[in-house]
Design an enzyme around this catalytic site. Structure first.
Site, PDB file in Angstrom:
ATOM      1  N   LYS A  44       0.824  -1.212   0.000  1.00 38.40           N
ATOM      2  CA  LYS A  44       0.000   0.000   0.000  1.00 38.40           C
ATOM      3  C   LYS A  44       0.866   1.273   0.000  1.00 38.40           C
ATOM      4  O   LYS A  44       2.070   1.208   0.256  1.00 38.40           O
ATOM      5  CB  LYS A  44      -0.963  -0.056   1.200  1.00 38.40           C
ATOM      6  CG  LYS A  44      -1.991  -1.212   1.086  1.00 38.40           C
ATOM      7  CD  LYS A  44      -3.058  -1.188   2.176  1.00 38.40           C
ATOM      8  CE  LYS A  44      -4.084  -2.297   1.972  1.00 38.40           C
ATOM      9  NZ  LYS A  44      -5.206  -2.241   2.969  1.00 38.40           N
ATOM     10  N   GLU A  92      -8.882 -10.478  -8.754  1.00 40.51           N
ATOM     11  CA  GLU A  92      -7.958  -9.386  -8.449  1.00 40.51           C
ATOM     12  C   GLU A  92      -6.735  -9.402  -9.363  1.00 40.51           C
ATOM     13  O   GLU A  92      -6.268  -8.355  -9.811  1.00 40.51           O
ATOM     14  CB  GLU A  92      -7.560  -9.467  -6.967  1.00 40.51           C
ATOM     15  CG  GLU A  92      -8.766  -9.173  -6.063  1.00 40.51           C
ATOM     16  CD  GLU A  92      -8.509  -9.372  -4.571  1.00 40.51           C
ATOM     17  OE1 GLU A  92      -7.374  -9.705  -4.178  1.00 40.51           O
ATOM     18  OE2 GLU A  92      -9.472  -9.181  -3.795  1.00 40.51           O
ATOM     19  N   ASN A 115      -3.037  -0.318   6.670  1.00 36.43           N
ATOM     20  CA  ASN A 115      -2.352  -1.500   7.206  1.00 36.43           C
ATOM     21  C   ASN A 115      -1.326  -2.138   6.268  1.00 36.43           C
ATOM     22  O   ASN A 115      -1.146  -3.345   6.250  1.00 36.43           O
ATOM     23  CB  ASN A 115      -3.399  -2.518   7.667  1.00 36.43           C
ATOM     24  CG  ASN A 115      -4.403  -2.841   6.572  1.00 36.43           C
ATOM     25  OD1 ASN A 115      -4.236  -2.410   5.436  1.00 36.43           O
ATOM     26  ND2 ASN A 115      -5.434  -3.599   6.901  1.00 36.43           N
ATOM     27  N   TYR A 137     -12.257  -2.386  -4.674  1.00 35.72           N
ATOM     28  CA  TYR A 137     -12.857  -2.629  -3.352  1.00 35.72           C
ATOM     29  C   TYR A 137     -14.394  -2.572  -3.390  1.00 35.72           C
ATOM     30  O   TYR A 137     -15.020  -2.293  -2.367  1.00 35.72           O
ATOM     31  CB  TYR A 137     -12.330  -1.609  -2.346  1.00 35.72           C
ATOM     32  CG  TYR A 137     -10.955  -1.906  -1.787  1.00 35.72           C
ATOM     33  CD1 TYR A 137     -10.710  -3.079  -1.055  1.00 35.72           C
ATOM     34  CD2 TYR A 137      -9.889  -1.012  -1.938  1.00 35.72           C
ATOM     35  CE1 TYR A 137      -9.452  -3.340  -0.510  1.00 35.72           C
ATOM     36  CE2 TYR A 137      -8.638  -1.262  -1.395  1.00 35.72           C
ATOM     37  CZ  TYR A 137      -8.426  -2.438  -0.683  1.00 35.72           C
ATOM     38  OH  TYR A 137      -7.186  -2.702  -0.135  1.00 35.72           O
ATOM     39  N   HIS A 183      -2.230  -5.644   1.231  1.00 30.04           N
ATOM     40  CA  HIS A 183      -3.499  -6.320   0.899  1.00 30.04           C
ATOM     41  C   HIS A 183      -3.145  -7.713   0.401  1.00 30.04           C
ATOM     42  O   HIS A 183      -2.103  -7.891  -0.219  1.00 30.04           O
ATOM     43  CB  HIS A 183      -4.225  -5.579  -0.238  1.00 30.04           C
ATOM     44  CG  HIS A 183      -5.290  -6.425  -0.883  1.00 30.04           C
ATOM     45  ND1 HIS A 183      -6.578  -6.472  -0.403  1.00 30.04           N
ATOM     46  CD2 HIS A 183      -5.247  -7.313  -1.928  1.00 30.04           C
ATOM     47  CE1 HIS A 183      -7.282  -7.335  -1.135  1.00 30.04           C
ATOM     48  NE2 HIS A 183      -6.489  -7.854  -2.067  1.00 30.04           N
TER      49      HIS A 183
HETATM   50  P1  IDP Z   1      -8.374  -7.403   4.500  1.00 31.87           P
HETATM   51  O1  IDP Z   1      -7.528  -6.359   3.814  1.00 31.87           O
HETATM   52  O2  IDP Z   1      -7.672  -7.957   5.716  1.00 31.87           O
HETATM   53  O3  IDP Z   1      -8.885  -8.465   3.562  1.00 31.87           O
HETATM   54  P2  IDP Z   1     -11.085  -6.302   4.456  1.00 31.87           P
HETATM   55  O4  IDP Z   1     -12.114  -6.564   5.496  1.00 31.87           O
HETATM   56  O5  IDP Z   1     -11.253  -6.952   3.133  1.00 31.87           O
HETATM   57  O6  IDP Z   1      -9.655  -6.649   5.104  1.00 31.87           O
HETATM   58  O7  IDP Z   1     -11.022  -4.729   4.270  1.00 31.87           O
HETATM   59  C1  IDP Z   1     -10.280  -4.161   3.208  1.00 31.87           C
HETATM   60  C2  IDP Z   1      -9.452  -3.007   3.769  1.00 31.87           C
HETATM   61  O8  IDP Z   1     -10.341  -1.990   4.226  1.00 31.87           O
HETATM   62  C3  IDP Z   1      -8.607  -3.376   4.988  1.00 31.87           C
HETATM   63  O9  IDP Z   1      -7.329  -3.885   4.652  1.00 31.87           O
HETATM   64  C4  IDP Z   1      -8.516  -2.046   5.721  1.00 31.87           C
HETATM   65  O10 IDP Z   1      -7.450  -1.251   5.209  1.00 31.87           O
HETATM   66  C5  IDP Z   1      -9.816  -1.373   5.392  1.00 31.87           C
HETATM   67  N1  IDP Z   1     -10.777  -1.556   6.492  1.00 31.87           N
HETATM   68  C6  IDP Z   1     -11.540  -2.647   6.746  1.00 31.87           C
HETATM   69  N2  IDP Z   1     -12.285  -2.464   7.846  1.00 31.87           N
HETATM   70  C7  IDP Z   1     -11.994  -1.222   8.305  1.00 31.87           C
HETATM   71  C8  IDP Z   1     -12.447  -0.444   9.423  1.00 31.87           C
HETATM   72  O11 IDP Z   1     -13.294  -0.861  10.221  1.00 31.87           O
HETATM   73  N3  IDP Z   1     -11.884   0.796   9.563  1.00 31.87           N
HETATM   74  C9  IDP Z   1     -10.960   1.298   8.705  1.00 31.87           C
HETATM   75  N4  IDP Z   1     -10.518   0.599   7.641  1.00 31.87           N
HETATM   76  C10 IDP Z   1     -11.023  -0.641   7.442  1.00 31.87           C
HETATM   77 MG    MG Z   2     -10.248  -8.349   2.031  1.00 32.93          MG
END
Ligand code: IDP
Ligand code: MG
Length: 149
Positions: free
Chosen positions: A10, A127, A113, A50, A116
């Site tokens: 990212k 993807e 974070n 997304y 991905h």
């Molecule tokens: P993942 O990346 O671990 O698969 P997902 O639930 O698919 O997680 O969510 C995609 C991305 O959206 C996450 O990596 C994170 O950056 C962001 N995200 C998901 N849930 C939240 C939240 O509650 N607050 C802020 N960002 C979130």
């Molecule tokens: Mg995801």
């Protein structure tokens, strides 16, 4: 089973010069890089990627963050690549990610974070084809040392 998965380093991780460290972790885990591109995605491109999260409260911030600078998109191949890359990355919330994972090491927050990766064979296929054309993907034997090519 040998399979392919899709990953993104990212924008904050690219900006913080973590590309080498993250790729080292994947390569050390015997994942082969079969596709890799540095690119600056538009907000439209990120929103489409997304789409499953559209309407969630964090969606606008996620789209803004992911289109804020260059990202490295990756196609990775290996035994159990999908589960292995998810495990190397760690839990979505860095505060809950296990020690030794990328998100635990580099955080910083749920919304940023650092990495991905695909969560299923279906999302991996979608993807990879969302970001790569067929001629940007490669197949090759992985050699264990540079002297071995
Ligand atoms: P993942 O990346 O671990 O698969 P997902 O639930 O698919 O997680 O969510 C995609 C991305 O959206 C996450 O990596 C994170 O950056 C962001 N995200 C998901 N849930 C939240 C939240 O509650 N607050 C802020 N960002 C979130
Ligand atoms: Mg995801």
């Amino acid at each position: 089973m040998t399979q392919r998965t899709f990953a993104i380093i990212k924008p904050n991780a690219v900006r913080s010069a973590l590309v080498g460290e993250i790729l080292r972790r994947y390569e050390t885990a015997r994942l082969k890089i079969v596709g890799a591109k540095l690119l600056h995605a538009s907000s439209q491109k990120v929103a489409g990627f997304y789409a499953e999260h559209e309407g969630r409260p964090f969606f606008p911030g996620l789209v803004e963050f992911m289109s804020s600078g260059p990202i490295l998109v990756l196609a990775l191949e290996g035994e159990n690549a999908i589960a292995d890359v998810r495990a190397l990355n760690g839990a979505t919330d860095p505060a809950k990610a296990a020690p030794g994972t990328i998100r635990h090491a580099f955080g910083p927050t749920m919304g940023s974070n650092v990495v991905h990766s695909s969560d299923s064979p279906e999302s991996a296929a979608r993807e990879i084809s969302y970001w790569f054309s067929a001629d940007e993907l490669f197949s090759y034997e992985q050699k264990s040392s540079v002297a071995d090519v």
